[in-house]
Design a protein around this motif. Structure first.
Motif, PDB file in Angstrom:
ATOM      1  N   ARG A 287       0.674  -1.263   0.268  1.00  0.00           N
ATOM      2  CA  ARG A 287       0.324   0.177   0.052  1.00  0.00           C
ATOM      3  C   ARG A 287       0.662   1.132   0.067  1.00  0.00           C
ATOM      4  NH1 ARG A 287      -3.210  -2.647   4.093  1.00  0.00           N
ATOM      5  NH2 ARG A 287      -0.778  -1.905   5.577  1.00  0.00           N
ATOM      6  N   ILE A 288       0.821   1.819  -0.773  1.00  0.00           N
ATOM      7  CA  ILE A 288       1.675   3.366  -1.196  1.00  0.00           C
ATOM      8  C   ILE A 288       0.396   4.457  -0.343  1.00  0.00           C
ATOM      9  CG2 ILE A 288       2.843   4.571  -2.726  1.00  0.00           C
ATOM     10  CD1 ILE A 288       3.429   1.790  -4.198  1.00  0.00           C
TER      11      ILE A 288
ATOM     12  N   ARG B 144      -8.121   9.397   1.518  1.00  0.00           N
ATOM     13  CA  ARG B 144      -7.223   9.640   1.105  1.00  0.00           C
ATOM     14  C   ARG B 144      -6.900   8.628  -0.244  1.00  0.00           C
ATOM     15  NH1 ARG B 144      -3.922  14.010   2.526  1.00  0.00           N
ATOM     16  NH2 ARG B 144      -2.451  13.282   2.465  1.00  0.00           N
ATOM     17  N   GLN B 145      -6.477   8.924  -1.221  1.00  0.00           N
ATOM     18  CA  GLN B 145      -5.943   7.323  -2.349  1.00  0.00           C
ATOM     19  C   GLN B 145      -5.195   7.327  -2.534  1.00  0.00           C
ATOM     20  OE1 GLN B 145      -8.711   7.653  -5.415  1.00  0.00           O
ATOM     21  NE2 GLN B 145      -6.824   6.122  -6.396  1.00  0.00           N
ATOM     22  N   GLY B 146      -5.009   5.922  -2.151  1.00  0.00           N
ATOM     23  CA  GLY B 146      -3.301   5.504  -2.112  1.00  0.00           C
ATOM     24  C   GLY B 146      -2.719   4.450  -3.802  1.00  0.00           C
ATOM     25  N   LYS B 147      -1.808   3.783  -3.611  1.00  0.00           N
ATOM     26  CA  LYS B 147      -1.697   3.204  -4.472  1.00  0.00           C
ATOM     27  C   LYS B 147      -1.782   1.170  -3.837  1.00  0.00           C
ATOM     28  CE  LYS B 147       1.608   5.454  -6.343  1.00  0.00           C
ATOM     29  NZ  LYS B 147       2.615   5.775  -7.242  1.00  0.00           N
ATOM     30  N   TYR B 148      -2.076   0.540  -4.345  1.00  0.00           N
ATOM     31  CA  TYR B 148      -1.682  -1.133  -4.025  1.00  0.00           C
ATOM     32  C   TYR B 148      -1.656  -1.835  -5.114  1.00  0.00           C
ATOM     33  CZ  TYR B 148      -3.839  -5.516  -2.866  1.00  0.00           C
ATOM     34  OH  TYR B 148      -3.731  -6.839  -2.551  1.00  0.00           O
ATOM     35  N   ILE B 149      -0.537  -2.103  -4.810  1.00  0.00           N
ATOM     36  CA  ILE B 149      -0.082  -2.909  -6.035  1.00  0.00           C
ATOM     37  C   ILE B 149       0.619  -4.974  -5.565  1.00  0.00           C
ATOM     38  CG2 ILE B 149       2.609  -3.165  -6.751  1.00  0.00           C
ATOM     39  CD1 ILE B 149       2.872  -0.334  -6.711  1.00  0.00           C
ATOM     40  N   GLU B 150      -0.072  -5.267  -6.370  1.00  0.00           N
ATOM     41  CA  GLU B 150       0.822  -6.972  -5.950  1.00  0.00           C
ATOM     42  C   GLU B 150       1.879  -7.185  -6.377  1.00  0.00           C
ATOM     43  OE1 GLU B 150      -3.951  -8.460  -4.046  1.00  0.00           O
ATOM     44  OE2 GLU B 150      -2.736  -9.686  -5.915  1.00  0.00           O
ATOM     45  N   VAL B 151       2.871  -8.040  -6.148  1.00  0.00           N
ATOM     46  CA  VAL B 151       3.621  -8.677  -6.521  1.00  0.00           C
ATOM     47  C   VAL B 151       3.727  -9.980  -6.431  1.00  0.00           C
ATOM     48  CG1 VAL B 151       6.363  -8.152  -7.099  1.00  0.00           C
ATOM     49  CG2 VAL B 151       5.558  -6.526  -6.425  1.00  0.00           C
TER      50      VAL B 151
ATOM     51  N   THR C 111      -9.287  -3.859  -6.600  1.00  0.00           N
ATOM     52  CA  THR C 111      -8.298  -4.080  -8.084  1.00  0.00           C
ATOM     53  C   THR C 111      -9.003  -5.245  -8.963  1.00  0.00           C
ATOM     54  OG1 THR C 111      -8.329  -6.348  -6.798  1.00  0.00           O
ATOM     55  CG2 THR C 111      -6.200  -4.996  -6.288  1.00  0.00           C
TER      56      THR C 111
ATOM     57  N   ARG D  45       0.101  -6.822 -10.122  1.00  0.00           N
ATOM     58  CA  ARG D  45      -0.882  -5.881 -10.725  1.00  0.00           C
ATOM     59  C   ARG D  45      -1.366  -4.570  -9.524  1.00  0.00           C
ATOM     60  NH1 ARG D  45      -4.192  -8.520 -14.091  1.00  0.00           N
ATOM     61  NH2 ARG D  45      -5.919  -8.444 -12.955  1.00  0.00           N
ATOM     62  N   GLN D  46      -1.416  -3.577 -10.622  1.00  0.00           N
ATOM     63  CA  GLN D  46      -1.789  -2.362 -10.054  1.00  0.00           C
ATOM     64  C   GLN D  46      -3.185  -2.154 -10.197  1.00  0.00           C
ATOM     65  OE1 GLN D  46       0.593   0.876 -10.775  1.00  0.00           O
ATOM     66  NE2 GLN D  46      -0.760   1.860  -9.082  1.00  0.00           N
ATOM     67  N   GLY D  47      -3.783  -1.979  -8.681  1.00  0.00           N
ATOM     68  CA  GLY D  47      -4.675  -1.317  -7.928  1.00  0.00           C
ATOM     69  C   GLY D  47      -4.818  -0.006  -7.007  1.00  0.00           C
ATOM     70  N   LYS D  48      -6.415   0.532  -6.743  1.00  0.00           N
ATOM     71  CA  LYS D  48      -6.767   1.693  -5.905  1.00  0.00           C
ATOM     72  C   LYS D  48      -6.874   0.759  -4.683  1.00  0.00           C
ATOM     73  CE  LYS D  48      -9.320   2.679  -8.562  1.00  0.00           C
ATOM     74  NZ  LYS D  48     -10.524   3.991  -9.361  1.00  0.00           N
ATOM     75  N   TYR D  49      -5.867   2.013  -3.564  1.00  0.00           N
ATOM     76  CA  TYR D  49      -6.518   2.023  -2.314  1.00  0.00           C
ATOM     77  C   TYR D  49      -6.617   3.301  -1.614  1.00  0.00           C
ATOM     78  CZ  TYR D  49      -4.954   1.674   2.735  1.00  0.00           C
ATOM     79  OH  TYR D  49      -4.652   1.647   4.023  1.00  0.00           O
TER      80      TYR D  49
END
Lengths: 80, 80
Positions: A6-7, A37-44, B8, B37-41
């Motif tokens: 989570r960024i 607040r909006q951020g980015k979610y990345i699954e690696v 996602t 995979r990129q999503g939103k948080y």
């Protein structure tokens, strides 16, 4: 092993996307929304079974590429 | 009460942002990255102490505004 990253923008950094969502929620009739607040979610997905090594790699990825540590925080969790 | 929402893309939906990150990680020398995979948080702070009511509100927000349920999944957790 998969990392869920989570960024988010640091506190105090202006978040116009979050404000836009908050405004839209108000317009849709949702009351009581104090802040968004909006951020980015990345699954690696990593080809790595050792948790310590995976953690090191993810930490380095966040610092080098995924997050701008001047204005963003990151957090992550590892799942098998 | 605060909700941490992750949105996602569904499996099978093309994720060019994720692919771009995967490619960039490869270029930086990170080996063993199988998929990204990129999503939103989104963090929503609610003026609501009842967990069931907060859950209902968040569920409705996701369906009505935050996620496009045709191509996206959402999940969330509530924290005090």
């Amino acid at each position: 092993m998969k990392a869920r990253i989570r960024i988010t923008l640091k506190n105090g950094v202006l978040d116009p996307q979050g404000k836009a969502i908050q405004h839209a929620l108000g317009g849709l009739g949702f009351a009581g929304v104090e802040d968004v607040r909006q951020g980015k979610y990345i699954e690696v997905k990593l080809n790595e079974t050792d948790e310590a090594k995976a953690k090191d790699a993810i930490e380095k990825m966040c610092k080098d590429l995924l997050a701008n540590t001047v204005i963003e925080n990151y957090s992550y969790e590892l799942v098998a």
